[in-house]
Write an enzyme that holds these catalytic residues in place. Structure first.
Site, PDB file in Angstrom:
ATOM      1  N   ASP A 157     -11.764 -11.719   7.325  1.00 44.37           N
ATOM      2  CA  ASP A 157     -11.274 -10.915   6.690  1.00 44.37           C
ATOM      3  C   ASP A 157     -12.621  -9.460   6.002  1.00 44.37           C
ATOM      4  O   ASP A 157     -13.482  -9.290   7.394  1.00 44.37           O
ATOM      5  CB  ASP A 157     -11.572 -11.497   4.747  1.00 44.37           C
TER       6      ASP A 157
ATOM      7  N   ARG B 248       1.125 -13.877  -4.251  1.00 49.15           N
ATOM      8  CA  ARG B 248       1.292 -13.482  -2.708  1.00 49.15           C
ATOM      9  C   ARG B 248       2.049 -15.126  -2.178  1.00 49.15           C
ATOM     10  O   ARG B 248       1.985 -14.414  -0.941  1.00 49.15           O
ATOM     11  CB  ARG B 248      -0.048 -13.325  -2.176  1.00 49.15           C
TER      12      ARG B 248
ATOM     13  N   ARG C 183       0.554  -1.335   0.038  1.00 47.38           N
ATOM     14  CA  ARG C 183      -0.422  -0.046   0.220  1.00 47.38           C
ATOM     15  C   ARG C 183       0.713   1.268   0.078  1.00 47.38           C
ATOM     16  O   ARG C 183       0.098   2.198  -0.579  1.00 47.38           O
ATOM     17  CB  ARG C 183      -1.149  -0.348   1.470  1.00 47.38           C
TER      18      ARG C 183
ATOM     19  N   LYS D  31      -2.184 -15.174   7.185  1.00 51.34           N
ATOM     20  CA  LYS D  31      -3.652 -15.561   6.776  1.00 51.34           C
ATOM     21  C   LYS D  31      -3.617 -16.438   5.261  1.00 51.34           C
ATOM     22  O   LYS D  31      -2.138 -16.780   4.454  1.00 51.34           O
ATOM     23  CB  LYS D  31      -3.759 -13.901   6.383  1.00 51.34           C
ATOM     24  N   HIS D  32      -4.498 -17.215   4.959  1.00 52.73           N
ATOM     25  CA  HIS D  32      -6.238 -16.267   5.473  1.00 52.73           C
ATOM     26  C   HIS D  32      -7.441 -17.864   5.822  1.00 52.73           C
ATOM     27  O   HIS D  32      -7.206 -18.472   4.981  1.00 52.73           O
ATOM     28  CB  HIS D  32      -6.876 -16.037   4.067  1.00 52.73           C
TER      29      HIS D  32
ATOM     30  N   HIS E 161     -12.901 -11.345  -3.570  1.00 47.25           N
ATOM     31  CA  HIS E 161     -13.587 -10.371  -3.409  1.00 47.25           C
ATOM     32  C   HIS E 161     -14.318 -10.178  -4.255  1.00 47.25           C
ATOM     33  O   HIS E 161     -15.260  -9.119  -4.577  1.00 47.25           O
ATOM     34  CB  HIS E 161     -12.209  -9.390  -4.069  1.00 47.25           C
TER      35      HIS E 161
END
Length: 335
Positions: A247, A133, A68, A163-164, A176
């Protein structure tokens, strides 16, 4: 308790009001909240000043496509190249993963945040949301990386979040945008996807983030609001005593529980300690949904707040940072 998202690079009057609500335990920041390293440090300070109680300030700073904060920070590689290196030199791969963890956590701590939700310990088996990831498809290899990464985060004074749970890597769908169904029985999951989580818990990871994946051979609900996954498996069989995060309840796969209140109730009643409400548009409804609920376990979250030295100047004086940056700039990480 709730971890909420805010809209921009400064706090609005409405957002300051949100922070007064007793259910708000912290804030998660995204790219929309970042303009520069100095600005985000000021925002972190403003968040703490505006709230009447300690706040857990969080971000997803994994590296690769999930980083981010970029300008002014080390450009961190994703995790998959470490797995590729493991096939040639396991010792070097694990050492570099531990250094990646230390560097990532040190930079986030140095600007005044507490927690980066890391590491991803899902298996690298083709999930659209996980992709590079993940470290590797093999559970034992991922378990070794999990132990190394947790150690690196702890060395920087940051708690680790696995995670997850119980494993998002072996289904294709991105939660998502879509529901995700994993048909495998518990015995298979215990031999495969749960192995890295067990390793991370043994290594002292303080938190776990749940997946919005449904495992119908195990329980009818998505794991994030499944009492069986949270209470029987995570707390019971695996002995986890840390903090369980949902989440983001704004993700499409969370909508199976119903509206905002139904999603929050389902997660908290199943045994989640903290619910993530990342979209600012959902925060007002989420705060209303919390009215009448008893207080959460704030002491558990205080235990996740940053430990060790703070400040960017102190980090710049640490000779480990440029050495690790150099080690992570090789062709195996920049291709």
């Amino acid at each position: 308790m709730l971890i909420i998202g805010i809209a921009g690079t400064t706090l609005s009057a409405e957002e300051r009001d949100w922070l007064q609500h007793p259910a708000v335990a912290g804030v998660i920041l995204f790219k929309r909240n970042f303009a520069s390293r100095g600005q985000v440090a000021e925002l972190a300070a403003a968040l703490r000043e505006a709230a009447p109680r300690p706040q857990l300030l969080c971000v997803d700073q994994e590296g690769g496509r999930v980083q981010r904060f970029v300008e002014g920070f080390t450009k961190l590689p994703a995790l998959a190249p470490f797995g590729a290196l493991h096939g040639r030199d396991p010792g070097a791969a694990l050492r570099l993963a531990q250094e990646h963890a230390w560097l990532m956590a040190s930079e986030i701590r140095a600007i005044g945040l507490d927690l980066s939700f890391a590491p991803v310990v899902d298996l690298g088996r083709g999930n659209l949301a996980i992709g590079d990831r993940a470290f590797h498809p093999d559970p034992q290899v991922v378990a070794a990386f999990t132990r190394a990464y947790v150690q690196g985060m702890h060395a920087a004074g940051m708690a680790a979040t696995l995670k997850h749970f119980p494993g998002h890597g072996s289904v294709r769908e991105d939660t998502h945008f879509d529901a995700a169904i994993d048909p495998r029985p518990l015995e298979v999951l215990e031999r495969e996807d749960l192995v890295p989580f067990a390793a991370g818990i043994e290594a002292g990871a303080e938190a776990v983030m749940l997946a919005h994946v449904t495992y119908p051979a195990v329980a009818p609900e998505p794991a994030g609001y499944s009492p069986f996954w949270l209470k029987d498996v995570l707390r019971g069989r695996m002995g986890f005593r840390g903090v369980a995060f949902s989440d983001d309840i704004g993700m499409a796969a969370a909508e199976s529980a119903g509206g905002v209140k139904a999603r929050i109730d389902a997660h908290l009643d199943a045994g989640c300690d903290v619910v993530l409400v990342c979209a600012p548009a959902l925060v007002p409804d989420s705060l209303r949904a919390m009215e009448g609920r008893g207080p959460g376990n704030m002491a558990a979250l205080v235990g996740l707040m940053g430990r060790g030295a703070l400040g960017w100047q102190g980090l710049l004086a640490d000779a480990r940072r440029p050495a690790i940056q150099q080690a992570l700039s090789g062709p195996e990480f920049t291709a």
